[in-house]
Scaffold this motif. Structure first.
Motif, mmCIF file in Angstrom:
data_model
loop_
_atom_site.group_PDB
_atom_site.id
_atom_site.type_symbol
_atom_site.label_atom_id
_atom_site.label_comp_id
_atom_site.label_asym_id
_atom_site.label_seq_id
_atom_site.Cartn_x
_atom_site.Cartn_y
_atom_site.Cartn_z
ATOM 1 N N GLU A 1 35.034 47.413 54.355
ATOM 2 C CA GLU A 1 35.269 46.243 55.156
ATOM 3 C C GLU A 1 35.210 46.992 56.657
ATOM 4 O O GLU A 1 35.950 48.105 56.926
ATOM 5 N N CYS B 1 48.813 36.940 54.064
ATOM 6 C CA CYS B 1 48.039 38.037 54.003
ATOM 7 C C CYS B 1 47.512 38.194 52.702
ATOM 8 O O CYS B 1 48.314 37.982 51.654
ATOM 9 N N ASP B 2 46.230 38.515 52.596
ATOM 10 C CA ASP B 2 45.434 38.119 51.399
ATOM 11 C C ASP B 2 44.886 39.616 51.090
ATOM 12 O O ASP B 2 43.767 39.636 50.381
ATOM 13 N N LYS B 3 45.327 40.739 51.489
ATOM 14 C CA LYS B 3 44.472 41.803 51.093
ATOM 15 C C LYS B 3 45.545 43.108 51.620
ATOM 16 O O LYS B 3 46.259 42.958 52.408
ATOM 17 N N SER C 1 44.638 47.139 52.470
ATOM 18 C CA SER C 1 43.707 48.051 52.658
ATOM 19 C C SER C 1 44.083 49.698 52.908
ATOM 20 O O SER C 1 44.984 49.798 53.240
ATOM 21 N N THR D 1 49.163 46.554 55.001
ATOM 22 C CA THR D 1 49.284 45.184 54.629
ATOM 23 C C THR D 1 50.404 44.537 55.111
ATOM 24 O O THR D 1 51.113 45.181 55.818
ATOM 25 N N PHE E 1 51.578 39.505 51.529
ATOM 26 C CA PHE E 1 50.598 39.947 50.409
ATOM 27 C C PHE E 1 51.471 39.939 49.146
ATOM 28 O O PHE E 1 50.879 39.552 48.042
ATOM 29 N N THR F 1 39.039 47.705 51.120
ATOM 30 C CA THR F 1 39.952 46.745 50.981
ATOM 31 C C THR F 1 40.195 46.094 49.558
ATOM 32 O O THR F 1 39.138 45.759 48.838
ATOM 33 N N SER G 1 41.094 42.740 47.917
ATOM 34 C CA SER G 1 41.409 41.451 47.938
ATOM 35 C C SER G 1 42.576 40.895 47.083
ATOM 36 O O SER G 1 43.039 41.469 46.120
ATOM 37 N N LYS G 2 43.449 40.005 47.547
ATOM 38 C CA LYS G 2 44.483 39.613 46.529
ATOM 39 C C LYS G 2 44.056 38.882 45.081
ATOM 40 O O LYS G 2 44.343 39.416 44.231
ATOM 41 N N TYR H 1 43.243 42.087 43.379
ATOM 42 C CA TYR H 1 44.685 42.934 43.158
ATOM 43 C C TYR H 1 45.213 42.272 41.778
ATOM 44 O O TYR H 1 45.636 43.147 40.958
#
Length: 192
Positions: free
Chosen positions: A30, A45-47, A49, A79, A84, A104, A106-107, A110
């Motif tokens: 990313e 937050c959905d990531k 990194s 994060t 997250f 990255t 992502s959720k 994850y």
């Protein structure tokens, strides 16, 4: 950036080549241009990194004033923890101070990783423990060190940042006013 495998091994324990390859497959490249947001306050937050290159600033606006909590550089994971891990609205905004390259998770990936790679839970635990230890060290330094001692300690570990980011951000990280920071910096330059 150090090699992804080395960063994981150095920070989170030994994994086999196959495990590292599987883990790496969940992270996607990313890029964030300068001033773009990684995440913003009041969003979730959905990531998570790993910073390959660049600088990110973690900050909040309180009573109209920006407070910089952290400045993150390459080879660090980043994060917004409340968002997250707990799906709560972020307290902090995370913004690219420079152009940034990330790996990255992502959720969605994850959650998949947690199911497909049980060792991830140990890695995650170590990550959270490291975050907690960093926070604990900052609290201890704020309670036990003078402003000048905090300046010296931060400078010792982050010399390059003093030429890369506005000094008021570093002052904020250190819990001091820009004026106090400037006085200390001036005194240091006159004595060297």
């Amino acid at each position: 950036m150090q090699d992804f495998n080395l960063i994981i091994q150095d920070n989170f324990g030994q994994l086999s080549e196959a495990e590292l390859e599987l883990l790496r497959s969940f992270f996607k490249e990313e890029k964030l241009p300068k001033n773009a947001y990684f995440t913003q306050s009041d969003k979730v937050c959905d990531k998570l990194s790993l910073i390959k290159s660049g600088i990110l600033r973690v900050y909040a606006v309180v009573d109209g004033k920006e407070i910089t909590q952290w400045i993150s550089t390459e080879n660090y994971l980043i994060t917004e923890i409340a968002g997250f891990f707990f799906n709560q609205p972020n307290r902090w905004s995370i913004q690219a101070f420079t152009d940034v390259e990330l790996l990255t998770l992502s959720k969605k990936n994850y959650l998949k990783l947690c199911q497909e790679f049980p060792k991830w839970l140990d890695i995650e635990k170590r990550f959270i423990v490291k975050c907690f230890a960093m926070i604990e060290n900052r609290v201890f330094s704020h309670l036990s060190m003078t402003a000048e001692e905090r300046y010296d300690a931060y400078f010792e570990h982050n010399k390059e940042l003093f030429n890369q980011v506005p000094l008021q951000y570093i002052a904020s990280v250190l819990g001091m006013s820009a004026e106090t920071f400037s006085r200390i910096r001036k005194r240091k330059s006159e004595s060297s």
